[in-house]
Design a protein around this motif. Structure first.
Motif, PDB file in Angstrom:
ATOM      1  N   GLU A  91       0.832  -1.207   0.000  1.00 49.71           N
ATOM      2  CA  GLU A  91       0.000   0.000   0.000  1.00 49.71           C
ATOM      3  C   GLU A  91       0.865   1.256   0.000  1.00 49.71           C
ATOM      4  O   GLU A  91       0.606   2.199  -0.756  1.00 49.71           O
ATOM      5  CB  GLU A  91      -0.925   0.018   1.211  1.00 49.71           C
ATOM      6  CG  GLU A  91      -1.842   1.238   1.243  1.00 49.71           C
ATOM      7  CD  GLU A  91      -2.823   1.226   2.406  1.00 49.71           C
ATOM      8  OE1 GLU A  91      -3.617   2.175   2.506  1.00 49.71           O
ATOM      9  OE2 GLU A  91      -2.793   0.258   3.200  1.00 49.71           O
ATOM     10  N   GLU A  92       1.898   1.273   0.829  1.00 49.33           N
ATOM     11  CA  GLU A  92       2.799   2.426   0.846  1.00 49.33           C
ATOM     12  C   GLU A  92       3.498   2.589  -0.499  1.00 49.33           C
ATOM     13  O   GLU A  92       3.742   3.714  -0.947  1.00 49.33           O
ATOM     14  CB  GLU A  92       3.841   2.262   1.958  1.00 49.33           C
ATOM     15  CG  GLU A  92       3.270   2.410   3.357  1.00 49.33           C
ATOM     16  CD  GLU A  92       4.324   2.180   4.425  1.00 49.33           C
ATOM     17  OE1 GLU A  92       5.500   1.906   4.082  1.00 49.33           O
ATOM     18  OE2 GLU A  92       3.976   2.266   5.618  1.00 49.33           O
ATOM     19  N   HIS A  95       1.088   4.189  -2.937  1.00 48.29           N
ATOM     20  CA  HIS A  95       1.009   5.616  -2.621  1.00 48.29           C
ATOM     21  C   HIS A  95       2.267   6.338  -3.102  1.00 48.29           C
ATOM     22  O   HIS A  95       2.185   7.456  -3.633  1.00 48.29           O
ATOM     23  CB  HIS A  95       0.830   5.808  -1.115  1.00 48.29           C
ATOM     24  CG  HIS A  95      -0.578   5.628  -0.651  1.00 48.29           C
ATOM     25  ND1 HIS A  95      -1.308   6.624  -0.039  1.00 48.29           N
ATOM     26  CD2 HIS A  95      -1.409   4.553  -0.729  1.00 48.29           C
ATOM     27  CE1 HIS A  95      -2.518   6.178   0.246  1.00 48.29           C
ATOM     28  NE2 HIS A  95      -2.601   4.914  -0.153  1.00 48.29           N
ATOM     29  N   HIS A  99       2.286   9.461  -5.555  1.00 47.00           N
ATOM     30  CA  HIS A  99       2.832  10.713  -5.030  1.00 47.00           C
ATOM     31  C   HIS A  99       3.992  11.218  -5.878  1.00 47.00           C
ATOM     32  O   HIS A  99       4.081  12.424  -6.179  1.00 47.00           O
ATOM     33  CB  HIS A  99       3.306  10.505  -3.588  1.00 47.00           C
ATOM     34  CG  HIS A  99       2.204  10.339  -2.605  1.00 47.00           C
ATOM     35  ND1 HIS A  99       2.408   9.909  -1.314  1.00 47.00           N
ATOM     36  CD2 HIS A  99       0.863  10.552  -2.714  1.00 47.00           C
ATOM     37  CE1 HIS A  99       1.256   9.860  -0.674  1.00 47.00           C
ATOM     38  NE2 HIS A  99       0.305  10.234  -1.501  1.00 47.00           N
ATOM     39  N   ARG A 191      -3.265  14.711  -4.273  1.00 50.26           N
ATOM     40  CA  ARG A 191      -2.331  13.571  -4.300  1.00 50.26           C
ATOM     41  C   ARG A 191      -2.788  12.439  -3.375  1.00 50.26           C
ATOM     42  O   ARG A 191      -2.653  11.266  -3.728  1.00 50.26           O
ATOM     43  CB  ARG A 191      -0.906  14.017  -3.977  1.00 50.26           C
ATOM     44  CG  ARG A 191      -0.657  14.426  -2.545  1.00 50.26           C
ATOM     45  CD  ARG A 191       0.620  15.251  -2.377  1.00 50.26           C
ATOM     46  NE  ARG A 191       1.839  14.535  -2.640  1.00 50.26           N
ATOM     47  CZ  ARG A 191       2.543  13.883  -1.714  1.00 50.26           C
ATOM     48  NH1 ARG A 191       2.112  13.828  -0.463  1.00 50.26           N
ATOM     49  NH2 ARG A 191       3.682  13.290  -2.026  1.00 50.26           N
ATOM     50  N   GLU A 192      -3.334  12.785  -2.206  1.00 51.01           N
ATOM     51  CA  GLU A 192      -3.771  11.733  -1.282  1.00 51.01           C
ATOM     52  C   GLU A 192      -5.013  11.031  -1.812  1.00 51.01           C
ATOM     53  O   GLU A 192      -5.134   9.810  -1.726  1.00 51.01           O
ATOM     54  CB  GLU A 192      -4.031  12.313   0.110  1.00 51.01           C
ATOM     55  CG  GLU A 192      -2.795  12.875   0.801  1.00 51.01           C
ATOM     56  CD  GLU A 192      -1.702  11.834   0.982  1.00 51.01           C
ATOM     57  OE1 GLU A 192      -2.027  10.627   1.077  1.00 51.01           O
ATOM     58  OE2 GLU A 192      -0.520  12.226   1.009  1.00 51.01           O
ATOM     59  N   ALA A 195      -3.928   8.792  -4.630  1.00 49.34           N
ATOM     60  CA  ALA A 195      -3.211   7.618  -4.127  1.00 49.34           C
ATOM     61  C   ALA A 195      -4.186   6.610  -3.520  1.00 49.34           C
ATOM     62  O   ALA A 195      -4.055   5.398  -3.734  1.00 49.34           O
ATOM     63  CB  ALA A 195      -2.170   8.039  -3.092  1.00 49.34           C
ATOM     64  N   GLU A 196      -5.158   7.103  -2.750  1.00 46.70           N
ATOM     65  CA  GLU A 196      -6.161   6.212  -2.159  1.00 46.70           C
ATOM     66  C   GLU A 196      -6.994   5.535  -3.239  1.00 46.70           C
ATOM     67  O   GLU A 196      -7.328   4.350  -3.130  1.00 46.70           O
ATOM     68  CB  GLU A 196      -7.068   7.006  -1.208  1.00 46.70           C
ATOM     69  CG  GLU A 196      -6.432   7.379   0.114  1.00 46.70           C
ATOM     70  CD  GLU A 196      -6.128   6.150   0.974  1.00 46.70           C
ATOM     71  OE1 GLU A 196      -6.788   5.119   0.799  1.00 46.70           O
ATOM     72  OE2 GLU A 196      -5.213   6.238   1.811  1.00 46.70           O
ATOM     73  N   TRP A 199      -4.967   2.737  -4.752  1.00 47.26           N
ATOM     74  CA  TRP A 199      -4.902   1.574  -3.872  1.00 47.26           C
ATOM     75  C   TRP A 199      -6.225   0.815  -3.863  1.00 47.26           C
ATOM     76  O   TRP A 199      -6.250  -0.418  -3.925  1.00 47.26           O
ATOM     77  CB  TRP A 199      -4.515   2.001  -2.462  1.00 47.26           C
ATOM     78  CG  TRP A 199      -4.531   0.871  -1.477  1.00 47.26           C
ATOM     79  CD1 TRP A 199      -5.318   0.744  -0.371  1.00 47.26           C
ATOM     80  CD2 TRP A 199      -3.723  -0.320  -1.524  1.00 47.26           C
ATOM     81  NE1 TRP A 199      -5.048  -0.437   0.275  1.00 47.26           N
ATOM     82  CE2 TRP A 199      -4.076  -1.111  -0.411  1.00 47.26           C
ATOM     83  CE3 TRP A 199      -2.743  -0.780  -2.403  1.00 47.26           C
ATOM     84  CZ2 TRP A 199      -3.485  -2.343  -0.154  1.00 47.26           C
ATOM     85  CZ3 TRP A 199      -2.152  -2.015  -2.149  1.00 47.26           C
ATOM     86  CH2 TRP A 199      -2.521  -2.782  -1.039  1.00 47.26           C
TER      87      TRP A 199
END
Length: 211
Positions: A91-92, A95, A99, A191-192, A195-196, A199
């Motif tokens: 997951e990271e 992201h 990002h 960006r968040e 990214a979510e 995922w």
């Protein structure tokens, strides 16, 4: 990261000063006038140098376009790999990929705009084989990350060739809209969320889970 900084990173030192200047002026002209309309003579006039100097460094206009394109891809990959190195989980990592893509476009809009416009010309032109070779080298870190024990099992539901589109596709779409002026807010503002969304496209919609 401004354009000058990107060029200093890619081609440092006084010996590369003319090359950096050609790159800088060519990038501006290609973005303002278009790839087809921009000529070597126009670039020469902006740089106040000789046509021979440009041909010495790049061979021809196609070579200059390809060199700019490769420079953009290399710089983008450098940021991507630095973000990916900090990721501990899948997951990271997803992201990190989103990002880095968004942050690079936000900080290098002129390069990103050129990259989108030049992609077809380079992938279909005389430098397509060099691009394929460079891509293999450039994506080694990403390939190693995807192949780490356990990660391939997490992502086994998806063909490897589909993963980049699932992860970057939504961010790429918004970045293109921003660069063309169709939306106002910088992609970095989302960006968040992007990214979510990337995922969730993997963890929530796995074919293995929806059967």
């Amino acid at each position: 990261m401004e354009t000058a900084d990107l060029l200093e990173r890619s081609y440092p030192g006084r010996r590369a000063e003319l090359k950096r200047d050609i790159f800088r002026k060519a990038l501006a002209l290609f973005n303002e006038q278009g790839l087809e309309a921009t000529t070597i003579e126009m670039i020469r006039a902006e740089c106040d140098t000789s046509v021979g100097a440009i041909y010495h460094h790049f061979g021809n206009k196609e070579g200059l376009v390809a060199a700019l394109f490769f420079t953009a891809l290399d710089d983008q990959a450098l940021l991507r790999d630095s973000y990916l190195a900090e990721a501990q989980t899948t997951e990271e990592g997803v992201h990190a990929l989103v990002h880095s893509y968004v942050d690079w476009v936000d900080s290098q809009p002129d390069w990103a705009r050129f990259q989108y416009h030049a992609r077809f010309a380079v992938t279909k032109g005389p430098f397509k084989e060099e691009l394929a070779t460079r891509n293999k080298i450039r994506n080694q870190t990403l390939g190693q990350w995807l192949a780490e024990p356990g990660r391939r099992d997490e992502l086994r539901a998806f063909p490897a060739e589909l993963l980049p589109s699932l992860i970057i596709g939504q961010a790429d779409s918004y970045c293109r809209a921003w660069l063309s002026g169709r939306v106002v807010a910088s992609p970095k503002a989302y960006r968040e969320l992007l990214a979510e969304a990337a995922w969730r496209s993997i963890c929530d919609n796995s074919p293995a889970e929806t059967q």
